[in-house]
Structures are given as structure tokens and as C-alpha cells.
Design a protein around this motif. Structure first.
Motif, PDB file in Angstrom:
ATOM      1  N   ARG A  37     -28.670 -60.034 -40.975  1.00  0.00           N
ATOM      2  CA  ARG A  37     -27.980 -59.000 -41.739  1.00  0.00           C
ATOM      3  C   ARG A  37     -28.650 -57.624 -41.630  1.00  0.00           C
ATOM      4  O   ARG A  37     -28.638 -56.841 -42.564  1.00  0.00           O
ATOM      5  N   ARG A  38     -29.197 -57.348 -40.483  1.00  0.00           N
ATOM      6  CA  ARG A  38     -29.762 -56.023 -40.215  1.00  0.00           C
ATOM      7  C   ARG A  38     -28.786 -55.308 -39.288  1.00  0.00           C
ATOM      8  O   ARG A  38     -29.062 -55.052 -38.130  1.00  0.00           O
ATOM      9  N   PHE A  39     -27.614 -54.977 -39.860  1.00  0.00           N
ATOM     10  CA  PHE A  39     -26.480 -54.492 -39.084  1.00  0.00           C
ATOM     11  C   PHE A  39     -26.718 -53.117 -38.456  1.00  0.00           C
ATOM     12  O   PHE A  39     -26.331 -52.888 -37.308  1.00  0.00           O
ATOM     13  N   ILE A  40     -27.326 -52.226 -39.179  1.00  0.00           N
ATOM     14  CA  ILE A  40     -27.539 -50.869 -38.646  1.00  0.00           C
ATOM     15  C   ILE A  40     -28.501 -50.924 -37.458  1.00  0.00           C
ATOM     16  O   ILE A  40     -28.235 -50.320 -36.410  1.00  0.00           O
ATOM     17  N   LEU A  41     -29.587 -51.657 -37.625  1.00  0.00           N
ATOM     18  CA  LEU A  41     -30.547 -51.784 -36.525  1.00  0.00           C
ATOM     19  C   LEU A  41     -29.894 -52.487 -35.333  1.00  0.00           C
ATOM     20  O   LEU A  41     -30.106 -52.108 -34.181  1.00  0.00           O
ATOM     21  N   TYR A  42     -29.075 -53.501 -35.629  1.00  0.00           N
ATOM     22  CA  TYR A  42     -28.357 -54.199 -34.561  1.00  0.00           C
ATOM     23  C   TYR A  42     -27.447 -53.227 -33.803  1.00  0.00           C
ATOM     24  O   TYR A  42     -27.441 -53.204 -32.573  1.00  0.00           O
ATOM     25  N   GLY A  43     -26.686 -52.430 -34.522  1.00  0.00           N
ATOM     26  CA  GLY A  43     -25.783 -51.462 -33.885  1.00  0.00           C
ATOM     27  C   GLY A  43     -26.540 -50.453 -33.041  1.00  0.00           C
ATOM     28  O   GLY A  43     -26.119 -50.125 -31.922  1.00  0.00           O
ATOM     29  N   LEU A  48     -28.299 -48.696 -27.655  1.00  0.00           N
ATOM     30  CA  LEU A  48     -29.406 -48.412 -26.743  1.00  0.00           C
ATOM     31  C   LEU A  48     -29.364 -49.332 -25.525  1.00  0.00           C
ATOM     32  O   LEU A  48     -29.572 -48.879 -24.391  1.00  0.00           O
ATOM     33  N   LEU A  49     -29.064 -50.613 -25.751  1.00  0.00           N
ATOM     34  CA  LEU A  49     -28.951 -51.558 -24.635  1.00  0.00           C
ATOM     35  C   LEU A  49     -27.833 -51.147 -23.681  1.00  0.00           C
ATOM     36  O   LEU A  49     -28.017 -51.141 -22.460  1.00  0.00           O
ATOM     37  N   LEU A  50     -26.681 -50.792 -24.239  1.00  0.00           N
ATOM     38  CA  LEU A  50     -25.554 -50.387 -23.390  1.00  0.00           C
ATOM     39  C   LEU A  50     -25.859 -49.105 -22.625  1.00  0.00           C
ATOM     40  O   LEU A  50     -25.538 -48.994 -21.432  1.00  0.00           O
ATOM     41  N   LEU A  51     -26.468 -48.147 -23.297  1.00  0.00           N
ATOM     42  CA  LEU A  51     -26.805 -46.886 -22.648  1.00  0.00           C
ATOM     43  C   LEU A  51     -27.831 -47.101 -21.534  1.00  0.00           C
ATOM     44  O   LEU A  51     -27.639 -46.640 -20.403  1.00  0.00           O
ATOM     45  N   ALA A  52     -28.906 -47.841 -21.841  1.00  0.00           N
ATOM     46  CA  ALA A  52     -29.953 -48.071 -20.843  1.00  0.00           C
ATOM     47  C   ALA A  52     -29.423 -48.882 -19.664  1.00  0.00           C
ATOM     48  O   ALA A  52     -29.703 -48.556 -18.501  1.00  0.00           O
ATOM     49  N   THR A  53     -28.649 -49.925 -19.948  1.00  0.00           N
ATOM     50  CA  THR A  53     -28.119 -50.763 -18.870  1.00  0.00           C
ATOM     51  C   THR A  53     -27.139 -49.984 -18.010  1.00  0.00           C
ATOM     52  O   THR A  53     -27.153 -50.096 -16.779  1.00  0.00           O
ATOM     53  N   GLY A  54     -26.284 -49.164 -18.641  1.00  0.00           N
ATOM     54  CA  GLY A  54     -25.329 -48.358 -17.880  1.00  0.00           C
ATOM     55  C   GLY A  54     -26.023 -47.350 -16.981  1.00  0.00           C
ATOM     56  O   GLY A  54     -25.669 -47.193 -15.806  1.00  0.00           O
TER      57      GLY A  54
END
Length: 191
Positions: A37-43, A48-54
Motif C-alpha cells: 500500500r505504498r501507492f505513491i512510491l509505486y507510481g 522512473l522505470l518506464l522513463l529509464a527503460t524507454g
């Protein structure tokens, strides 16, 4: 249409980046952050994962095309690399749907197991209720046969039956009437 070399590079780079997104979400981010339930950190970490991977996917594609295919590609700048990010978003959404589906089916399986255990417990309860009734019926049959021959012994069987009935019916209860307790003690002492 791009040829074997370009298709191979495209496949390797995209498959690797999509695997990073899928497994990064399913195995790391979702269980460690979303389920806790750490939704903000998850988002934030997903973004960050999507940006770095892209960005890495775009950079690897451009560099590999230049190196192996000796083709002229667009200049490497931040806006060009950001163009590779939206493709990962769809993969992330699919991985999230996949993870939710896994959780749903796991929960459904647990529910079915609980229902099976409940049914088994109900069956065991019915069995435990049937066995004392058999005992009482047997004691009553013996009582009537012995009563014809030896009435005092039949009285002892009747007291034994009353004691057994107390154990089955009254002892599991939290509160028992005093009269019932006294009758049990009298039967026990007489037996």
C-alpha cells in the motif's frame, strides 16, 4: 522490410526492454510497493522505470543501428529518446493486468480451498453427531433387553446412557444448568 540485421536488433532490444518492464513490475515493484500500500512510491518508481527503460531502449537501438548496420540515424537527443517511452507504457499496463489476474486466480484458488475445508468440517461434524446417536440407540436396545432379565443392571445402563448424553450434549457448552450438573454427579456416583 528492414532486412534481417535491423529486424534482429529491433527484436533483441525491444524484447529485452519489455522483459525489464514486465519482470521489474511483476517481481519487484508490485510486491514490494503496491501490495504494501505504498501507492505513491509505486507510481513514482513505475514512471522512473518506464522513463529509464524507454531512454535506454532508444539509445541502444540508435547505437546498435549505427554500429552494426552503418546506417545514418537521427541524432541522439533527449526528445528523440523520450519517443521510445510510450511503447513501454502499454507493456507496463499489460504486465499490471497480468499481475492482477495472477492475484485474482490465486485468491480464487484459496477461496475454493477454504470452501472445500468448510465442507470437510461440516461432514466431520455430521459424522460426529451420527456416532453418539448410534451409541445411545445401542445403549437403549441393551437397556430393554437387560430390563427383562435384570432390572437393577438395566438401571446402571440407563445411568451410563445419561452420563454419555451429558458428555455429548452439555459438556461442550459454556454454561450448564445446575440441575443438569447435579443429575450428572448423582448418576456418576450411582454408577
Amino acid at each position: 522490410m528492414d532486412g534481417f540485421g535491423r529486424s534482429l536488433i529491433y527484436t533483441i532490444v525491444n524484447t529485452t526492454s519489455y522483459a525489464i518492464i514486465i519482470y521489474g513490475n511483476i517481481l519487484i515493484l508490485y510486491p514490494r510497493f503496491y501490495q504494501k500500500r505504498r501507492f505513491i512510491l509505486y507510481g513514482l518508481l513505475v514512471a522512473l522505470l518506464l522513463l529509464a527503460t524507454g531512454i535506454l531502449r532508444g539509445y541502444a537501438s540508435i547505437i546498435l543501428y549505427r554500429h552494426f548496420l552503418i546506417t545514418k540515424t537521427s541524432a541522439i537527443n533527449f526528445l528523440t529518446l523520450l519517443g521510445y517511452v510510450p511503447g513501454g507504457v502499454l507493456i507496463y499496463v499489460l504486465s499490471l493486468v497480468y499481475r492482477v489476474a495472477i492475484a485474482y486466480f490465486s485468491l480464487k484458488q484459496q477461496t475454493e480451498e477454504i470452501l472445500l475445508q468448510k465442507s470437510q468440517a461440516e461432514l466431520n461434524l455430521l459424522k460426529s453427531q451420527v456416532q453418539p446417536h448410534f451409541l445411545f440407540n445401542a445403549l437403549n436396545s441393551i437397556y430393554y433387553r437387560v430390563y427383562k432379565v435384570d432390572p437393577p443392571s438395566a438401571g446402571l445402563i440407563e445411568r451410563l446412557s445419561d452420563i454419555m448424553r451429558y458428555f455429548v450434549d452439555e459438556s461442550p457448552k459454556d454454561v450448564v444448568p445446575v440441575a443438569t450438573e447435579v443429575a450428572f454427579i448423582e448418576n456418576y456416583m450411582a454408577l
